[in-house]
Design a protein around this motif. Structure first.
Motif, mmCIF file in Angstrom:
data_model
loop_
_atom_site.group_PDB
_atom_site.id
_atom_site.type_symbol
_atom_site.label_atom_id
_atom_site.label_comp_id
_atom_site.label_asym_id
_atom_site.label_seq_id
_atom_site.Cartn_x
_atom_site.Cartn_y
_atom_site.Cartn_z
ATOM 1 N N TRP A 192 15.637 19.590 -18.967
ATOM 2 C CA TRP A 192 16.341 19.506 -20.286
ATOM 3 C C TRP A 192 17.586 19.077 -20.410
ATOM 4 O O TRP A 192 17.993 18.940 -19.086
ATOM 5 C CB TRP A 192 16.397 21.409 -20.385
ATOM 6 C CG TRP A 192 16.828 21.922 -21.601
ATOM 7 C CD1 TRP A 192 18.082 22.157 -22.003
ATOM 8 C CD2 TRP A 192 15.987 22.161 -22.899
ATOM 9 N NE1 TRP A 192 18.094 22.667 -23.329
ATOM 10 C CE2 TRP A 192 16.904 22.494 -23.698
ATOM 11 C CE3 TRP A 192 14.702 21.798 -23.170
ATOM 12 C CZ2 TRP A 192 16.414 22.861 -25.143
ATOM 13 C CZ3 TRP A 192 14.317 22.379 -24.425
ATOM 14 C CH2 TRP A 192 15.087 22.702 -25.211
ATOM 15 N N LYS A 193 17.992 18.743 -21.298
ATOM 16 C CA LYS A 193 19.124 17.948 -21.610
ATOM 17 C C LYS A 193 19.802 18.385 -22.735
ATOM 18 O O LYS A 193 19.224 18.610 -23.955
ATOM 19 C CB LYS A 193 19.028 16.468 -21.206
ATOM 20 C CG LYS A 193 18.267 15.720 -22.455
ATOM 21 C CD LYS A 193 17.857 14.368 -22.033
ATOM 22 C CE LYS A 193 16.686 13.888 -22.853
ATOM 23 N NZ LYS A 193 16.492 12.352 -22.661
ATOM 24 N N SER A 194 21.313 18.358 -22.930
ATOM 25 C CA SER A 194 21.955 18.313 -24.006
ATOM 26 C C SER A 194 23.222 17.871 -23.883
ATOM 27 O O SER A 194 23.952 17.727 -22.772
ATOM 28 C CB SER A 194 22.163 19.940 -24.388
ATOM 29 O OG SER A 194 23.023 20.629 -23.479
ATOM 30 N N VAL A 195 23.986 17.165 -25.157
ATOM 31 C CA VAL A 195 25.050 16.769 -25.314
ATOM 32 C C VAL A 195 25.805 17.308 -26.453
ATOM 33 O O VAL A 195 25.425 17.356 -27.384
ATOM 34 C CB VAL A 195 25.208 15.383 -25.284
ATOM 35 C CG1 VAL A 195 26.431 14.661 -25.225
ATOM 36 C CG2 VAL A 195 24.522 14.529 -24.169
ATOM 37 N N GLN A 196 26.979 17.962 -26.276
ATOM 38 C CA GLN A 196 27.778 18.582 -27.304
ATOM 39 C C GLN A 196 29.244 18.061 -27.596
ATOM 40 O O GLN A 196 29.849 17.500 -26.157
ATOM 41 C CB GLN A 196 27.916 20.038 -27.054
ATOM 42 C CG GLN A 196 26.781 20.852 -26.874
ATOM 43 C CD GLN A 196 26.823 22.316 -26.457
ATOM 44 O OE1 GLN A 196 27.073 23.109 -27.037
ATOM 45 N NE2 GLN A 196 26.708 22.353 -24.880
ATOM 46 N N LEU A 197 29.624 18.016 -28.462
ATOM 47 C CA LEU A 197 31.068 17.572 -28.837
ATOM 48 C C LEU A 197 31.969 18.440 -28.952
ATOM 49 O O LEU A 197 31.748 19.618 -29.407
ATOM 50 C CB LEU A 197 31.218 16.780 -30.124
ATOM 51 C CG LEU A 197 30.167 15.669 -30.257
ATOM 52 C CD1 LEU A 197 30.534 14.840 -31.666
ATOM 53 C CD2 LEU A 197 30.492 14.342 -29.354
ATOM 54 N N GLU A 214 35.666 14.934 -26.537
ATOM 55 C CA GLU A 214 35.101 15.233 -25.300
ATOM 56 C C GLU A 214 33.504 15.424 -25.436
ATOM 57 O O GLU A 214 33.096 16.175 -26.456
ATOM 58 C CB GLU A 214 35.624 16.469 -24.610
ATOM 59 C CG GLU A 214 35.238 16.654 -23.370
ATOM 60 C CD GLU A 214 36.152 17.887 -22.617
ATOM 61 O OE1 GLU A 214 36.958 17.606 -21.776
ATOM 62 O OE2 GLU A 214 35.740 19.030 -23.012
ATOM 63 N N ALA A 215 32.619 14.618 -24.556
ATOM 64 C CA ALA A 215 31.518 15.094 -24.708
ATOM 65 C C ALA A 215 30.880 16.045 -23.393
ATOM 66 O O ALA A 215 31.143 15.576 -22.220
ATOM 67 C CB ALA A 215 30.381 13.910 -24.624
ATOM 68 N N LEU A 216 30.350 17.183 -23.827
ATOM 69 C CA LEU A 216 29.921 17.923 -22.554
ATOM 70 C C LEU A 216 28.292 17.718 -22.264
ATOM 71 O O LEU A 216 27.493 17.974 -23.265
ATOM 72 C CB LEU A 216 30.245 19.459 -23.159
ATOM 73 C CG LEU A 216 30.070 20.513 -21.895
ATOM 74 C CD1 LEU A 216 31.159 20.136 -20.989
ATOM 75 C CD2 LEU A 216 30.364 21.908 -22.677
ATOM 76 N N ALA A 236 31.957 17.221 -18.127
ATOM 77 C CA ALA A 236 32.754 16.873 -19.470
ATOM 78 C C ALA A 236 33.617 15.552 -19.334
ATOM 79 O O ALA A 236 33.929 15.214 -18.389
ATOM 80 C CB ALA A 236 34.139 17.884 -19.561
ATOM 81 N N LEU A 237 33.364 14.676 -20.532
ATOM 82 C CA LEU A 237 33.600 13.203 -20.488
ATOM 83 C C LEU A 237 34.127 13.129 -21.515
ATOM 84 O O LEU A 237 33.916 13.086 -22.644
ATOM 85 C CB LEU A 237 31.981 12.428 -20.443
ATOM 86 C CG LEU A 237 31.108 12.791 -19.527
ATOM 87 C CD1 LEU A 237 29.911 12.057 -19.960
ATOM 88 C CD2 LEU A 237 31.561 12.195 -18.152
ATOM 89 N N ILE A 417 33.300 22.822 -32.769
ATOM 90 C CA ILE A 417 33.922 23.697 -31.645
ATOM 91 C C ILE A 417 34.824 22.950 -30.740
ATOM 92 O O ILE A 417 34.466 21.593 -30.353
ATOM 93 C CB ILE A 417 32.639 24.023 -31.069
ATOM 94 C CG1 ILE A 417 31.795 24.758 -31.833
ATOM 95 C CG2 ILE A 417 32.929 24.644 -29.715
ATOM 96 C CD1 ILE A 417 30.199 24.974 -31.058
ATOM 97 N N ASP A 418 35.928 23.412 -30.525
ATOM 98 C CA ASP A 418 36.943 23.025 -29.709
ATOM 99 C C ASP A 418 36.736 23.533 -28.219
ATOM 100 O O ASP A 418 36.555 22.638 -27.309
ATOM 101 C CB ASP A 418 38.553 23.354 -30.130
ATOM 102 C CG ASP A 418 39.225 22.390 -31.303
ATOM 103 O OD1 ASP A 418 38.412 21.168 -31.494
ATOM 104 O OD2 ASP A 418 40.244 22.714 -31.591
ATOM 105 N N GLN A 419 36.501 24.744 -28.072
ATOM 106 C CA GLN A 419 36.172 25.537 -26.521
ATOM 107 C C GLN A 419 35.038 26.407 -26.999
ATOM 108 O O GLN A 419 34.931 27.069 -27.865
ATOM 109 C CB GLN A 419 37.538 26.006 -26.308
ATOM 110 C CG GLN A 419 38.658 24.930 -26.034
ATOM 111 C CD GLN A 419 40.056 25.843 -25.804
ATOM 112 O OE1 GLN A 419 39.952 27.033 -25.070
ATOM 113 N NE2 GLN A 419 41.294 25.460 -26.019
#
Length: 519
Positions: A192-197, A214-216, A236-237, A417-419
């Protein structure tokens, strides 16, 4: 008579259409995959492969891609994954659309339901909202003066309007290589994988648009070591970049819409040839519009004392900036798991998706009602079901304060979403805290009666000779010298001179002498 003209570059909505489509299909579990016992996680996204515009229609072609994480029938409770896609074609009717237009497309997954028919077969149903918007760029003509021998009296009006300086589409690409921590085993298979902004910001500077955020990134994977079979990593990138915007200046106004159009997160060998590296590539599509605020003196009325001039008017809408801000909405809720579900041992990761479902102009601002959809993946103490998930929908409401807003204003709103943090309170409950960004730009619309042409005709001398050459006049409430002078074939300067007035301001009850000055 030559009219002096100026053109303001503007854009307007030519047309839009909204529709819902239902995608429904059954899928067999691939032969190389084990039997399906229980679905742990699922998600879907729409990929638009082709957009074609014909007369009065926008045609779409794409696929719904879905993926799921599930528990198999293996004795050790093996976790496995499966993907699939449903192709679709759809058309949206927009009056006036043609092949030279460009459509802005948005989609929203309103519902995704993946059910088990049997251990080798799935049912996938999705309800998707599609929205197409076509903008039209045009030049609005303004009359700013008159070239003619002989006296023409002009009444000027100050017009403050937004001018479209730049409209463009662009892309931002972000690439990163992620090394696994030294205490993590090599990757056998990503499950499973996910990338969120998070915290995306756009700021205009001279000649460029600065972008940061930031890419999580999260992966759940099978490790090569037997004793450390199921592993996960989250990192977090931060990213930043520059989009060229030639001629732009920092004080201009940017309206930018962004969306993720592509994400790749795959395992690859590191420098020693071991599967210990993740390659991330993310693409953002940007719709950029940059405006300047123009102050222009236009001709609101005109006449001549020796010729009949009839201005031709047209009602036209202009816009000016009322507000541009980034509001923050905080959410704090507790999410509980079902009583029949495995207790929480440790949280692996959490995903969030914020949707502004309704926004309307109210007194003093824009009232936003929406939801934050949260999915939490966690580790259990049950070896047969090592990971499980809990989903919940958290409502939010927020008033974006906009002094001076009214029903005729136009606005753009983008939610992000900021946080997002999730903390266990006990084995059956998680506390969710989030900060949402509500980026809003509001344009105030003003209807202006502008001159588009001037019709010329000779004066009716017979009518003029029958009217008196000298008139005594008592000023009434609301009278202006311009209207008095125009009606009596004279000029403001002549009335001021004749009556020895100190200024062009008159008050109700003033007595003035008017002498007709037509030659």
């Amino acid at each position: 008579m030559d009219l002096q003209k100026k053109y303001i570059h503007m854009n307007r909505e030519k047309g839009k259409a909204v529709t819902q489509i239902t995608l429904d299909d059954d899928f067999n579990v691939p032969d190389m995959k084990p039997d399906l016992i229980r679905i742990i996680l699922d998600k879907g996204e729409l990929v638009l492969d082709e957009t074609t515009i014909t007369q009065d229609h926008v045609w779409l072609k794409g696929v719904l891609k879905f993926s799921l994480l599930y528990r198999s029938d293996q004795p050790d409770g093996q976790i496995n994954t499966m993907t699939g896609e449903i192709p679709f074609q759809e058309s949206l009717a927009i009056d006036g659309a043609n092949e030279y237009d460009t459509a802005k497309m948005k989609w929203e997954m309103e519902d995704l339901s993946i059910g088990i028919i049997n251990s080798r077969k799935l049912s996938v149903k999705a309800l998707v909202a599609l929205k197409a918007v076509i903008d039209e760029i045009y030049d609005e003509e303004l009359i700013t003066g008159v070239d003619r021998e002989g006296g023409v009296q002009l009444l000027s009006q100050n017009l403050s309007a937004m001018e479209l300086f730049l409209a463009k589409k662009d892309t931002f690409r972000f690439k990163e290589e992620i090394l696994l921590p030294s205490n993590k085993p090599n990757i056998r298979e990503i499950l499973w994988k996910s990338v969120q902004l998070r915290g995306v910001e756009m700021r205009l500077a001279d000649q460029q648009l600065n972008l940061k955020g930031e890419a999580l990134a999260f992966v759940l994977y099978e490790g090569e070591e037997e004793e450390e079979h199921l592993q996960w990593m989250e990192t977090a990138l931060p990213f930043s970049g520059v989009i060229d915007c030639n001629g732009c200046r920092e004080e201009m106004i940017a309206d930018v819409f962004y969306e993720v159009s592509g994400i790749e997160l795959d395992a690859k060998p590191d420098y020693d040839g071991e599967e210990r590296m993740l390659h991330l590539e993310m693409v953002l599509d940007l719709e950029i519009q940059i405006f300047t605020e123009e102050e222009t003196q236009i001709v609101a009325d005109l006449y001549a004392v020796n010729e009949k001039l009839n201005p031709v008017y047209q009602d036209t809408l202009f816009e000016k900036l009322l507000l541009k801000n980034a509001s923050k909405c905080k959410i704090s809720e507790k999410v509980s798991i079902d009583k029949n579900q495995e207790p929480i041992l440790q949280i692996c990761a959490s995903e969030g998706y914020a949707v502004a479902e309704q926004a309307e102009i109210v007194e003093g601002g824009i009232q936003v009602e929406g939801t934050l959809q949260v999915t939490i993946l966690y580790v259990t103490a049950d070896d047969r079901m090592p990971v499980a998930s809990v989903k919940d929908i958290l409502p939010f409401h927020y008033l974006i304060e906009v002094p001076g807003i009214n029903a005729n204003c136009r606005y753009h709103l983008q939610t992000g979403i900021d946080q997002l943090t999730t903390v266990m309170t006990d084995s059956s409950q998680v506390e969710v805290k989030a900060v949402l960004s509500l980026n809003c730009i509001v344009f105030q619309q003003q209807q202006v009666k502008k001159i588009t042409d001037v019709e010329q005709a000779p004066l009716d001398m017979g009518e003029l000779q029958e009217s008196p050459g000298i008139i005594g006049y008592i000023v009434k409430e609301g009278d202006q010298l311009w209207d008095i002078a125009k009606e009596n074939f004279t000029t403001i300067s002549e009335i001021v001179k004749t009556n020895q007035l100190s200024s062009e301001q008159i008050r109700s009850g003033d007595k003035i002498l008017i002498i007709k000055t037509v030659g």
